[in-house]
Design a protein around this motif. Structure first.
Motif, PDB file in Angstrom:
ATOM      1  N   ILE A  66       0.512  20.962  53.126  1.00  0.00           N
ATOM      2  CA  ILE A  66      -0.289  20.644  51.617  1.00  0.00           C
ATOM      3  C   ILE A  66      -1.201  21.213  51.612  1.00  0.00           C
ATOM      4  O   ILE A  66      -1.629  22.208  50.468  1.00  0.00           O
ATOM      5  CB  ILE A  66       0.282  19.002  51.798  1.00  0.00           C
ATOM      6  N   PHE A  67      -2.059  21.147  52.475  1.00  0.00           N
ATOM      7  CA  PHE A  67      -3.588  21.454  52.838  1.00  0.00           C
ATOM      8  C   PHE A  67      -3.280  23.481  52.810  1.00  0.00           C
ATOM      9  O   PHE A  67      -4.047  23.496  51.992  1.00  0.00           O
ATOM     10  CB  PHE A  67      -4.270  21.375  53.813  1.00  0.00           C
ATOM     11  N   VAL A  68      -2.937  23.428  53.897  1.00  0.00           N
ATOM     12  CA  VAL A  68      -2.569  24.900  53.411  1.00  0.00           C
ATOM     13  C   VAL A  68      -2.460  26.076  52.430  1.00  0.00           C
ATOM     14  O   VAL A  68      -2.601  27.177  51.828  1.00  0.00           O
ATOM     15  CB  VAL A  68      -1.739  25.733  54.380  1.00  0.00           C
ATOM     16  N   ALA A  69      -1.065  25.496  51.546  1.00  0.00           N
ATOM     17  CA  ALA A  69      -0.672  25.674  50.306  1.00  0.00           C
ATOM     18  C   ALA A  69      -1.422  25.552  49.066  1.00  0.00           C
ATOM     19  O   ALA A  69      -1.844  26.683  48.294  1.00  0.00           O
ATOM     20  CB  ALA A  69       0.998  24.778  49.867  1.00  0.00           C
ATOM     21  N   PHE A  70      -2.534  24.846  49.524  1.00  0.00           N
ATOM     22  CA  PHE A  70      -3.564  24.446  48.780  1.00  0.00           C
ATOM     23  C   PHE A  70      -4.479  25.510  48.091  1.00  0.00           C
ATOM     24  O   PHE A  70      -4.664  25.871  47.447  1.00  0.00           O
ATOM     25  CB  PHE A  70      -4.246  23.209  48.700  1.00  0.00           C
TER      26      PHE A  70
END
Length: 163
Positions: free
Chosen positions: A22-26
């Protein structure tokens, strides 16, 4: 006990991996949009998919019973014996209601194999299958608490961390 420790670490690891995705995609979504002026939708879709899995996975396998938010004011006011009776009724209610809903939930998840997400083309039956795992875990957890309560032992959910 070693297997239980391994499974707990595995569950924590899966939750951490989902959070990392989630963090990397954000961050990737921000970089692609504002640095490269290339807005993409798959990053948002990936974040939503991982968030759904993270919430249900975490509630099913990571969250401990004494970490759940519970409103046990009535059980505390009525004393230990009546409180245990309320916990037994609550556990029975959860096991029965989730058990009754499980066949319909399974049929819905199975039916959703005909649809896919817009960008990543993930089949919705795969996407929603986490709900079946969540339901089975909730049934199992509350059934075990019910067994403990009926044996006269305090369940994991009757600790002082409850609210």
């Amino acid at each position: 006990m070693l297997a239980r420790s391994f499974l707990r670490r595995l569950a924590d690891g899966v939750a951490a991996a989902l959070l990392a995705v989630i963090f990397v995609a954000f961050i990737l979504q921000i970089a692609l949009r504002y640095v490269f002026d290339w807005p993409v939708g798959w990053t948002a879709e990936l974040s939503v998919i991982c968030w759904l899995w993270l919430v249900l996975w975490g509630a099913a396998f990571v969250l401990k019973d004494d970490e759940e938010i519970r409103i046990d004011l009535l059980a505390q006011l009525l004393g230990p014996r009546a409180g245990a009776a309320i916990q037994v009724l609550g556990a029975i209610g959860i096991v029965v209601l989730f058990g009754m809903s499980l066949p319909a939930a399974y049929e819905y998840v199975r039916f959703m194999k005909v649809e896919k997400t817009s960008y990543l083309h993930v089949r919705f039956d795969v996407l929603f299958s986490i709900y079946i795992l969540f339901s089975v875990a909730v049934i199992g957890r509350h059934f075990w608490n019910l067994v403990l309560l009926l044996r006269g032992k305090p369940s994991a959910s009757s600790g002082s961390a409850s609210s």
